[in-house]
Design an enzyme around this catalytic site. Structure first.
Site, PDB file in Angstrom:
ATOM      1  N   CYS A 148       0.875  -1.186   0.000  1.00  0.00           N
ATOM      2  CA  CYS A 148       0.000   0.000   0.000  1.00  0.00           C
ATOM      3  C   CYS A 148       0.906   1.229   0.000  1.00  0.00           C
ATOM      4  CB  CYS A 148      -0.905  -0.036   1.234  1.00  0.00           C
ATOM      5  SG  CYS A 148      -1.975   1.418   1.372  1.00  0.00           S
ATOM      6  N   GLY A 183      -1.334   1.883  -7.344  1.00  0.00           N
ATOM      7  CA  GLY A 183      -2.025   2.023  -8.628  1.00  0.00           C
ATOM      8  C   GLY A 183      -1.369   3.082  -9.496  1.00  0.00           C
ATOM      9  N   CYS A 199      -4.639   5.926  -5.022  1.00  0.00           N
ATOM     10  CA  CYS A 199      -4.032   4.598  -4.842  1.00  0.00           C
ATOM     11  C   CYS A 199      -2.570   4.717  -5.245  1.00  0.00           C
ATOM     12  CB  CYS A 199      -4.756   3.562  -5.695  1.00  0.00           C
ATOM     13  SG  CYS A 199      -4.081   1.907  -5.513  1.00  0.00           S
TER      14      CYS A 199
HETATM   15  N1  API Z   1      -4.450   2.134  -1.618  1.00  0.00           N
HETATM   16  C1  API Z   1      -3.223   1.369  -1.674  1.00  0.00           C
HETATM   17  C2  API Z   1      -3.366   0.111  -2.474  1.00  0.00           C
HETATM   18  C3  API Z   1      -4.059  -0.925  -1.737  1.00  0.00           C
HETATM   19  C4  API Z   1      -4.253  -2.047  -2.659  1.00  0.00           C
HETATM   20  C5  API Z   1      -5.302  -2.987  -2.174  1.00  0.00           C
HETATM   21  N2  API Z   1      -6.618  -2.522  -2.539  1.00  0.00           N
HETATM   22  C6  API Z   1      -5.060  -4.346  -2.789  1.00  0.00           C
HETATM   23  O1  API Z   1      -5.946  -5.158  -2.655  1.00  0.00           O
HETATM   24  O2  API Z   1      -3.986  -4.546  -3.374  1.00  0.00           O
HETATM   25  C7  API Z   1      -2.062   2.163  -2.206  1.00  0.00           C
HETATM   26  O3  API Z   1      -2.013   3.362  -1.963  1.00  0.00           O
HETATM   27  O4  API Z   1      -1.162   1.565  -2.830  1.00  0.00           O
END
Ligand code: API
Length: 276
Positions: A75, A222, A219
């Protein structure tokens, strides 16, 4: 059990941060879901847990749980908030903090007041590393949703990402396509679905329908995955500003064999205790 927590966010991606270095408790999946619950708990996209390291060469262990209670590998926005949290809670005085995650060790560089740079490791493109059901690595992949077929990029930042290039993120069908991509059979561990609009070679707009959460305001992994995919397709330069609904991140990737560096904001929202 009464638990102290800190509510934080990084570019709008919000977190409940739990210090299990100075308080001891065993968090069950239902405790995570309660903490993340925006009606009956505190409310967040992910719960971040700070633990003592399990090996002598790192400073902390960093566990990440999605709102649905599932533990995930990485994350990025959370890593920045983690760095600020451990320094402000005086759990460390270091500016360069090494943290053990479920997908390896990452290095956090606490910069000035709220900006933190994170070395997010190298993006991986091999189908087996995503994981993605595909015969071999390709520039992009066609996934069949029944009513339509989509061309997506597939990148792992430790956690899986599928990236769809769109003309305009404001009109992209994130709500309709996000869940279909997230649970598509070609992604055996499900996938985070990114919708990327290339504004210029150094600027993209991005919306992400996150695995186990839904659409979030930002994200970090992401953003890293989208830049790595865009660069692998020749659309993007080395350093890219990623404009997300909740704020901006700066991502730098020099290409295959190099790690992705992410810099962005962090914020403390409030502190509290909760009875679990
Ligand atoms: N918000 C997070 C990603 C979490 C990813 C999570 N949703 C998964 O299942 O991989 C970030 O800032 O990288």
């Amino acid at each position: 059990m009464i638990l102290r927590f800190t509510k934080m966010h990084g570019a709008g991606n919000d977190f409940v941060v739990i210090d299990l270095v100075s308080q001891r408790c065993k968090l069950r999946s239902r405790d995570i879901r309660k903490l993340a619950d925006r009606r009956f708990g505190v409310g967040c996209d992910q719960v971040l847990v700070v633990e003592p390291p399990s090996r002598p060469d790192v400073d902390f262990r960093y566990r990440i749980y999605n709102a649905d209670g599932g533990e995930v590998e990485q994350c990025g926005n959370g890593a920045r908030c983690f760095a600020r949290f451990v320094r402000e809670k005086k759990l460390t005085a270091k500016k360069r903090i090494s943290v053990e995650t479920a997908c390896g060790v990452i290095v956090l560089n606490a910069r000035d007041h709220d900006q933190v740079e994170v070395d997010m490791g190298a993006p991986r493109f091999e189908p087996a590393d995503i994981p993605l059901r595909a015969e071999q690595r390709a520039a992009s992949y066609v996934i069949d949703l029944g009513a339509q077929q989509l061309e997506v990029g597939a990148v792992s930042m430790g956690n899986p990402h599928a990236i769809l290039r769109v003309d305009n993120v404001d009109t992209a069908d994130v709500e309709g396509l996000g869940p279909q991509i997230e649970r598509h059979q070609d992604f055996p561990q499900r996938v985070n679905a990114g919708f990327m609009q290339v504004v210029a070679e150094d600027t993209i707009r991005l919306r992400v329908f996150e695995r186990g959460v839904g659409e979030t305001l930002a994200c970090g992994t992401g953003a890293c995955a989208a830049v790595a995919y865009g660069r692998s397709r020749g659309w993007l330069s080395e350093t890219v500003t990623v404009q997300l609904p909740g704020g901006k991140l700066s991502i730098t990737w020099r290409g295959e064999g190099h790690n992705v560096m992410m810099t962005g904001p962090t914020a403390v929202v409030f502190e509290g205790t909760i009875k679990l």
